[in-house]
Design a protein around this motif. Structure first.
Motif, mmCIF file in Angstrom:
data_model
loop_
_atom_site.group_PDB
_atom_site.id
_atom_site.type_symbol
_atom_site.label_atom_id
_atom_site.label_comp_id
_atom_site.label_asym_id
_atom_site.label_seq_id
_atom_site.Cartn_x
_atom_site.Cartn_y
_atom_site.Cartn_z
ATOM 1 N N PRO A 15 0.826 -1.436 0.280
ATOM 2 C CA PRO A 15 -0.314 -0.443 -0.150
ATOM 3 C C PRO A 15 0.634 1.223 0.007
ATOM 4 C CG PRO A 15 -0.081 -1.029 2.058
ATOM 5 C CD PRO A 15 0.458 -1.668 1.401
ATOM 6 N N GLY A 16 2.202 1.017 0.502
ATOM 7 C CA GLY A 16 2.885 2.333 -0.037
ATOM 8 C C GLY A 16 4.254 2.224 -0.347
ATOM 9 N N GLY A 17 4.173 1.908 -1.549
ATOM 10 C CA GLY A 17 5.528 0.846 -2.513
ATOM 11 C C GLY A 17 5.195 2.449 -3.222
ATOM 12 N N PHE A 18 4.186 3.744 -3.231
ATOM 13 C CA PHE A 18 4.809 4.739 -4.041
ATOM 14 C C PHE A 18 6.328 5.365 -3.219
ATOM 15 C CE2 PHE A 18 1.419 5.652 -0.725
ATOM 16 C CZ PHE A 18 2.181 6.236 -0.158
ATOM 17 N N VAL A 19 6.454 5.236 -2.083
ATOM 18 C CA VAL A 19 8.077 5.622 -1.930
ATOM 19 C C VAL A 19 8.616 5.604 -2.220
ATOM 20 C CG1 VAL A 19 6.922 5.862 0.752
ATOM 21 C CG2 VAL A 19 8.601 3.485 0.348
ATOM 22 N N GLY A 20 8.585 4.438 -3.131
ATOM 23 C CA GLY A 20 10.108 3.425 -3.959
ATOM 24 C C GLY A 20 10.365 5.630 -4.755
ATOM 25 N N VAL A 21 9.543 6.367 -5.444
ATOM 26 C CA VAL A 21 10.442 7.367 -5.782
ATOM 27 C C VAL A 21 10.820 8.043 -4.658
ATOM 28 C CG1 VAL A 21 8.877 9.456 -6.727
ATOM 29 C CG2 VAL A 21 7.687 7.490 -7.586
ATOM 30 N N ASP A 22 10.205 7.944 -3.464
ATOM 31 C CA ASP A 22 11.817 9.190 -2.957
ATOM 32 C C ASP A 22 12.822 8.662 -2.482
ATOM 33 O OD1 ASP A 22 8.723 10.903 -1.388
ATOM 34 O OD2 ASP A 22 8.444 8.632 -1.918
ATOM 35 N N VAL A 23 13.524 7.550 -2.307
ATOM 36 C CA VAL A 23 14.424 6.531 -2.636
ATOM 37 C C VAL A 23 14.413 7.491 -3.297
ATOM 38 C CG1 VAL A 23 15.399 4.454 -2.749
ATOM 39 C CG2 VAL A 23 13.357 4.681 -1.093
ATOM 40 N N PHE A 24 14.568 7.506 -4.935
ATOM 41 C CA PHE A 24 14.653 7.733 -6.213
ATOM 42 C C PHE A 24 15.054 9.063 -6.066
ATOM 43 C CE2 PHE A 24 12.283 4.444 -8.362
ATOM 44 C CZ PHE A 24 14.299 3.833 -9.364
ATOM 45 N N PHE A 25 14.532 10.279 -5.590
ATOM 46 C CA PHE A 25 14.816 11.476 -5.160
ATOM 47 C C PHE A 25 16.501 11.968 -4.464
ATOM 48 C CE2 PHE A 25 10.357 12.506 -5.836
ATOM 49 C CZ PHE A 25 10.633 13.342 -6.840
#
Length: 703
Positions: free
Chosen positions: A32-42
């Motif tokens: 459900p929180g897999g969108f945080v992969g974008v934050d790791v990319f940042f």
């Protein structure tokens, strides 16, 4: 990406980030929180870019902006342009015509890297916030990064001017720290007051890339003091004292802190997609969880802690194609879903992953690397020309489509479009005509008060009254109060107001029921303060300044109460009590209240369905038992009023006896899942009038 010091563990971290995003997009409930992969990319992008800039600055005392921007364009644009062009071509065959205009607009925004601002605008625009995602919506994060690349190098120019080569590292780090702190503070604030747009805009995300940048400055300038024995790190940068830290800071390494730091960071990264939810306001302070984790993993060093785990070949391979995989995976998922009409299952999801990985690898081998490493394109002029041409292709394709779109529907139905009359007179079989408004231009059917700014935004507490109908010599004043579902009746009421010389006053708030009950706001996970304050103010204005003869109201039964967060009968009972409270105060002040039962809700977007399957398709119908909720707040509140008010039920003019269709009498009923087109609402005016007169003695006396 230009990296003078390759770190396989960072590639592995990239692989974890893109994996989280892909799983989230395929199976949101599984991660459900897999969108945080974008934050790791940042964080990774900020770390690598800042390190590159600082090393160049150390070598030459300056940063060549045009060369830097040219390298970034040559690295990123060709693959992005390819994906956008292919996606648009496939979309023309797969997507319904109702989605092509938005897709074309977003492809153009993605190619020019302002997609995040377009999505932020759409997120706060109630008309577009709930629309289906386009196959290029994920480009918002790439837009944030590109905007970061435009601003970040300027810090080094400022440092060169201010420090004049005296300790420029401190100046750069200090400027970074100020920007990171300011961006984080704004992110916390904007996520609280404007959560929908805050997710996309660059100021709320800059600190995440900046955290990676600060880490790069620390590691680059500290050198062996942080990572002793690591070959390739210049000895002259080996003192934390250059950053104002004690000279003997190397003792930290001897305590083995780096390995523990890396493992702890990896644990935070792994925990983030399970702890966070897509329904939670983000980024704000919650983004510190994945961001801090990524910083700790990278800061742990290239040879301790989880670095060996992250450096295994499969992860390094996946990290190497992560950029192209991020580009390809969402168009494949979205277009497959649009074609099949259902989300991917286990087998189809696995096939989608394989296809995306193959496309990413081919793009990496055939497009990314050849363009990035080509000697022919190494010159500045050739590089600029090639990247400009790459960006121009999807922009041109999308713009041609947008320009070629037919003119907007003018709102006139004409003969052959009975609309609600087909249900009222039981003439369910009428001569087939082209559906109006056209599904591809469904928003042409939205009520005029929306386009005129008379629907208060979700985060706004102040009411806004707008006046229609007979403004000069009205026979009485009618107020339409509530959310946009109450607004479904605006077109019909405006027609009646002009016919019977009423002054029609609207006081409307998006996603907000007119009730004294405190509602629950899912985005902030707390009380819906703006809605409550709006309701209090509207009641005051009705009693003290507007003085209507009649208040007509309705709502969308899609909010929980503060006492019962989940939408359902308990929350309905709470909301109904508050509605009856306001209605009682109005009735006691001599203002007649006329509630209208909630209109049916569709489980899909009718314009998309009609565009894909046709007006008469059974796929574009919803069973009436599913579309009309049982015992909603207006029904309950009417019972609480014990005969003081009479509820109007107009749903028999929207639905057939067992089904609610998307098209009635050749007129498109809905322009989204629950808002009636103004055209269909107008066809119900002849049937709304007698119900109003029968429910209100005040209205009956002013026919």
């Amino acid at each position: 990406m230009i990296e003078s010091r390759f770190r396989p563990d960072v590639q592995g971290l990239r692989a974890l980030a893109v994996t989280m995003v892909v799983i989230y997009h395929l199976y949101p409930s599984a991660l459900p929180g897999g969108f945080v992969g974008v934050d790791v990319f940042f964080v990774i992008s900020g770390y690598l870019i800042t390190g590159h800039l600082w090393r160049e600055f150390q070598r030459s005392g300056r940063v060549r902006l045009l060369d830097f921007w040219g390298r970034r364009a040559r690295r990123l644009l060709p693959a992005a342009a390819l994906v956008l062009a292919v996606t648009w071509t496939v979309s023309r065959f797969v997507l319904p015509s109702s989605q092509l205009s938005d897709t074309a607009e977003q492809i153009r925004a993605s190619a020019l890297y302002y997609q995040n601002w377009l999505l932020a605008h759409d997120a706060v625009d109630y008309l577009t916030s709930g629309e289906a995602a386009t196959p290029v919506q994920h480009f918002w994060s790439l837009s944030v990064e590109e905007q970061f690349y435009l601003v970040w190098p300027l810090l080094f120019l400022v440092a060169a001017l201010v420090a004049r080569r005296r300790r420029p590292g401190r100046v750069v780090a200090g400027l970074m720290l100020v920007l990171v702190a300011a961006s984080l503070a704004y992110s916390v604030y904007d996520t609280r007051v404007n959560p929908s747009a805050a997710y996309f805009v660059t100021p709320t995300r800059m600190w995440e890339l900046g955290m990676g940048g600060l880490l790069a400055m620390v590691t680059e300038r500290a050198g062996p003091a942080l990572w002793p024995g690591r070959s390739g790190w210049p000895a002259r940068s080996g003192r934390l004292a250059r950053l104002g830290w004690p000279a003997r800071s190397g003792w930290l390494a001897r305590l083995g802190w780096r390995g523990g730091c890396g493992w702890a960071g990896l644990a935070l990264v792994f925990a983030s997609p399970f702890v966070l939810r897509g329904t939670t306001a983000f980024p704000g302070a919650l983004a510190l969880l994945p961001v801090t984790g990524a910083v700790m993993v990278i800061g742990g060093g290239p040879d301790r802690g989880p670095s060996r785990l992250l450096s295994i070949r499969p992860l390094v391979f996946l990290g190497g194609i992560s950029y192209s995989l991020y580009l390809w995976h969402w168009p494949v998922i979205d277009l497959w879903t649009a074609e099949q009409g259902k989300p991917p299952g286990l087998v189809s999801g696995a096939v989608i992953v394989v296809v995306s990985v193959v496309l990413a690898w081919l793009t990496k081998v055939l497009v990314e690397d050849p363009v990035r490493l080509s000697p022919l394109l190494s010159g500045h002029g050739w590089r600029s020309l090639s990247t400009a041409l790459a960006a121009a292709l999807p922009v041109t394709l999308a713009t041609i489509y947008i320009v070629a779109l037919p003119g907007q529907f003018d709102g006139r139905l004409g003969a052959g479009y009975p609309g609600a009359a087909a249900l009222a007179t039981k003439r369910l079989s009428v001569r087939s005509e082209p559906v109006l408004p056209p599904p591809a231009d469904a928003h042409a059917g939205m009520p005029a008060y929306w386009t005129q700014g008379c629907l208060v935004a979700e985060t706004t507490a102040a009411p806004k009254a707008c006046v229609y109908g007979d403004k000069t010599n009205p026979s009485l004043t009618v107020a339409l109060v509530g959310d946009s579902i109450a607004g479904n009746w605006f077109p019909a009421l405006q027609t009646l107001a002009l016919r019977y010389h009423w002054k029609l006053v609207t006081d409307m708030h998006a996603v907000c029921t007119f009730t004294a009950t405190w509602l629950f706001e899912r985005a902030t996970n707390g009380p819906y303060t703006a809605c409550h304050e709006w309701g209090v103010s509207v009641l005051h204005d009705l009693l003290t300044s507007i003085h209507p003869n009649v208040v007509i109201t309705s709502d969308l039964a899609d909010l929980g109460s503060l006492a019962n967060h989940q939408v359902g009968q308990q929350a309905y009972a709470d909301i109904a009590t508050g509605m009856a409270d306001y209605w009682t105060q109005l009735e006691h002040a001599g203002i007649s209240v006329v509630p209208i039962e909630e209109t049916p809700t569709m489980s899909f977007y009718p314009p998309d369905c009609v565009a894909k399957y046709g007006a008469s398709s059974a796929k574009c119908e919803v069973p009436i038992a599913k579309a009309i909720r049982s015992d909603p707040p207006t029904v309950r509140a009417t019972r609480l009023m014990a005969g003081e008010v009479s509820l109007i039920d107009m749903n028999k003019f929207v639905c057939e006896p067992t089904e609610c269709p998307s098209v009635v009498g050749n007129v498109l009923v809905y322009f989204d899942a629950h808002h009636l087109t103004s055209n269909y609402s107008n066809t119900m005016a002849p049937y709304l009038a007698p119900q109003l007169f029968g429910s209100s003695a005040v209205l009956a006396s002013h026919k």
